[in-house]
Enzyme design. Structure first.
Site, PDB file in Angstrom:
ATOM      1  N   ILE A 130       0.837  -1.203   0.000  1.00  0.00           N
ATOM      2  CA  ILE A 130       0.000   0.000   0.000  1.00  0.00           C
ATOM      3  C   ILE A 130       0.869   1.249   0.000  1.00  0.00           C
ATOM      4  CG2 ILE A 130      -1.809   1.250   1.239  1.00  0.00           C
ATOM      5  CD1 ILE A 130      -2.560  -1.454   2.547  1.00  0.00           C
ATOM      6  N   GLY A 160       7.882   4.656   1.279  1.00  0.00           N
ATOM      7  CA  GLY A 160       6.898   4.576   2.304  1.00  0.00           C
ATOM      8  C   GLY A 160       5.934   3.451   2.400  1.00  0.00           C
ATOM      9  N   SER A 161       5.120   3.527   3.373  1.00  0.00           N
ATOM     10  CA  SER A 161       3.829   2.946   3.471  1.00  0.00           C
ATOM     11  C   SER A 161       3.552   1.740   4.307  1.00  0.00           C
ATOM     12  CB  SER A 161       3.271   2.754   2.126  1.00  0.00           C
ATOM     13  OG  SER A 161       4.207   3.182   1.229  1.00  0.00           O
ATOM     14  N   ARG A 162       2.786   0.769   3.745  1.00  0.00           N
ATOM     15  CA  ARG A 162       2.295  -0.332   4.558  1.00  0.00           C
ATOM     16  C   ARG A 162       2.245  -1.600   3.709  1.00  0.00           C
ATOM     17  NH1 ARG A 162      -3.578   0.579   6.575  1.00  0.00           N
ATOM     18  NH2 ARG A 162      -4.214  -1.410   5.707  1.00  0.00           N
TER      19      ARG A 162
END
Length: 195
Positions: A130, A160-162
């Site tokens: 994500i 970044g992120s998930r």
């Protein structure tokens, strides 16, 4: 230091810009060199030992543990200081790699469930990479038909992120050895050994 694919492609223009920038405004050159070094550091890809059971798809902090359509979802939030190379949580064959367009909300917020993502769907589980508010590039390394080993690199997210795992049917919260707030490394066990 091993790097994720494309790291030099992102860092080289910054390093090249440092030369004319130094001639035009001397303090700007060293700042650009530091920025280029940060880009390389951000895309580092260190060796990680692979644990038992279902392993973490990313390095960071477990930010999501919830039931979803009768299955368990576990998400790992990657801060700017985390390694952003993502790994397969289990062995399996990739059935589908799907890019889903979406928003760019902060990856730690509930709104991030509507962010741009790449779904790597295997027979028993799914890994979802994500994008966050700053991350605009998800780079999958796998495609449909690929056979994965547990802990194998499956992609990276630039800046970044998930990374979430939609667990195989039958995996419950009681199987987890982590909870929200637990810091993990990619390849570390999220569950005990599966029977």
């Amino acid at each position: 230091m091993d790097l994720a694919p494309g790291a030099w492609r992102l860092a080289t223009p910054v390093f090249l810009l440092a030369v004319p920038a130094t001639l035009l405004f001397a303090p700007l050159g060293p700042l650009l060199v530091l920025l280029g070094a940060f880009v390389l550091w951000f895309h580092r890809d260190p060796h990680r030992p692979v644990g038992d059971g279902i392993v973490a798809p990313a390095e960071g902090t477990v930010s999501v543990v919830r039931e979803e359509d009768g299955r368990l979802r576990v998400g790992v939030f990657m801060s700017p200081f985390s390694v952003h190379v993502n790994r397969a949580p289990l062995a399996g064959t990739v059935r589908e790699v799907e890019h889903v367009p979406g928003a760019y909300k902060p990856a730690f917020s509930k709104d991030s469930d509507r962010n741009e993502r790449v779904r790597v769907v295997c027979e028993e589980y799914e890994t979802v990479l994500i994008a966050g508010w700053f991350a605009r590039r998800i780079h999958p390394y796998v495609e449909a038909g690929d056979d994965l080993d547990r802990g194998q690199r499956i992609g990276h997210i630039s800046f970044g992120s998930r990374a979430d795992v939609l667990m195989p049917p039958g995996v419950t919260r009681e199987d987890l050895v982590v909870d929200v707030g637990t810091r993990v490394r990619a390849g570390e066990s999220l569950t005990g050994p599966l029977t």
